[in-house]
Design an enzyme around this catalytic site. Sequence first.
Site, mmCIF file in Angstrom:
data_model
loop_
_atom_site.group_PDB
_atom_site.id
_atom_site.type_symbol
_atom_site.label_atom_id
_atom_site.label_comp_id
_atom_site.label_asym_id
_atom_site.label_seq_id
_atom_site.Cartn_x
_atom_site.Cartn_y
_atom_site.Cartn_z
ATOM 1 N N SER A 89 0.843 -1.205 0.000
ATOM 2 C CA SER A 89 0.000 0.000 0.000
ATOM 3 C C SER A 89 0.870 1.243 0.000
ATOM 4 C CB SER A 89 -0.901 0.020 1.236
ATOM 5 O OG SER A 89 -1.449 1.320 1.372
ATOM 6 N N HIS A 138 -1.393 -1.251 -4.159
ATOM 7 C CA HIS A 138 -2.645 -0.959 -3.441
ATOM 8 C C HIS A 138 -2.740 0.549 -3.183
ATOM 9 C CE1 HIS A 138 -5.962 -2.272 -0.783
ATOM 10 N NE2 HIS A 138 -5.565 -1.331 0.057
ATOM 11 N N ASP A 166 -4.963 3.438 -1.362
ATOM 12 C CA ASP A 166 -5.980 3.665 -0.323
ATOM 13 C C ASP A 166 -6.584 5.053 -0.466
ATOM 14 O OD1 ASP A 166 -6.082 1.304 1.349
ATOM 15 O OD2 ASP A 166 -3.971 1.711 1.764
ATOM 16 N N MET A 192 -9.231 7.720 0.835
ATOM 17 C CA MET A 192 -10.015 8.042 2.039
ATOM 18 C C MET A 192 -10.626 9.427 1.914
ATOM 19 S SD MET A 192 -7.282 6.808 4.865
ATOM 20 C CE MET A 192 -6.555 5.176 4.819
ATOM 21 N N HIS A 249 -8.640 0.820 -3.407
ATOM 22 C CA HIS A 249 -9.516 0.554 -2.254
ATOM 23 C C HIS A 249 -10.230 1.851 -1.884
ATOM 24 C CE1 HIS A 249 -9.514 -0.619 2.348
ATOM 25 N NE2 HIS A 249 -10.744 -0.531 1.849
ATOM 26 N N MET A 253 -12.335 3.904 0.334
ATOM 27 C CA MET A 253 -12.921 4.080 1.672
ATOM 28 C C MET A 253 -13.687 5.397 1.652
ATOM 29 S SD MET A 253 -9.648 2.738 3.826
ATOM 30 C CE MET A 253 -8.575 2.898 2.417
ATOM 31 N N MET A 309 -10.956 -6.299 6.078
ATOM 32 C CA MET A 309 -10.151 -5.366 6.870
ATOM 33 C C MET A 309 -9.727 -6.077 8.157
ATOM 34 S SD MET A 309 -9.725 -2.636 5.172
ATOM 35 C CE MET A 309 -8.595 -2.037 6.421
ATOM 36 N N ASP A 359 -6.202 -6.764 4.612
ATOM 37 C CA ASP A 359 -5.602 -5.418 4.651
ATOM 38 C C ASP A 359 -5.531 -4.911 6.094
ATOM 39 O OD1 ASP A 359 -4.854 -2.812 4.108
ATOM 40 O OD2 ASP A 359 -6.614 -2.330 2.888
ATOM 41 N N GLY A 396 -2.162 -4.386 9.261
ATOM 42 C CA GLY A 396 -1.344 -5.102 10.251
ATOM 43 C C GLY A 396 -0.675 -6.355 9.707
ATOM 44 N N SER A 424 2.848 -0.196 6.206
ATOM 45 C CA SER A 424 3.977 0.201 7.051
ATOM 46 C C SER A 424 5.053 -0.879 7.143
ATOM 47 C CB SER A 424 3.479 0.587 8.445
ATOM 48 O OG SER A 424 2.682 -0.433 8.969
#
Length: 217
Positions: free
Chosen positions: A8, A33, A35, A37, A66, A68, A137, A175, A177, A198
């Site tokens: 991501s 990926h 993201d 938002m 993705h 959101m 998620m 997606d 952690g 991360s």
Amino acid sequence: MKRLIAPSILSADFNNLGKDVEMLNKSEADWIHCDIMDGIFVPNISFGIPVVEAVHKIAQKPLDVHLMIVGPDKYIAPFKEAGASIITVHYEACTHLSRTIQQIKALGINASVCLNPHTPVALLEDIISELDMVLLMSVNPGFGGQEFIENTYRKVSRLRNMIDKNGSSCLIEVDGGVNLETGRKLFEEGANVLVAGSFVFNAEAPDETILKLKNLA
Ligand code: DX5
Ligand code: ZN
């Protein structure tokens, strides 16, 4: 079974985004990926169509977008135009989910639905045969670097049973952690695609970290 890695770019260096995309091009990453938002569906704002367009100009891998966002229907065509190969909408943001899925597929790209951590996979029973992918998620969406929610393993396993019973080729993406430990277990439970933000971009050697995730497959 198909097993893919989708880093991501939410955790990439936005001052050097092009450099990070070039790194992904050269790496073992399968997809990129993105993201998106809106600050309404999730308590954060990330980036939008012009950034996806810019990434697409240099990306040599499919863009996994993705969304959101609330009311995703009116943004599906613009994101396809910007270069999305896969568009994921949230179950929680779609009143007429089947219509939204048909809208994505009519553009000739892959359609995927995302479930928040509290949304049961059983709610997808009557639409699973229409989907190219389900995104589970494993954190509450909105931010990178959050702690993995353990209940996700059970959701992957239930979803895997549903898909296999249905005889469909729908992929399972997870997606939030994701690292080597959670990633290994997710693949064992039947996940096909791991998103990692991360864990990849905070690593000293992101390309080697992608390779390590890929080797879990
Ligand atoms: C969270 C996003 C994720 C996020 C994952 O709202 O959907 O894609 O970037 O970040 P990590 O891998 O850091 O949990
Ligand atoms: Zn995501």
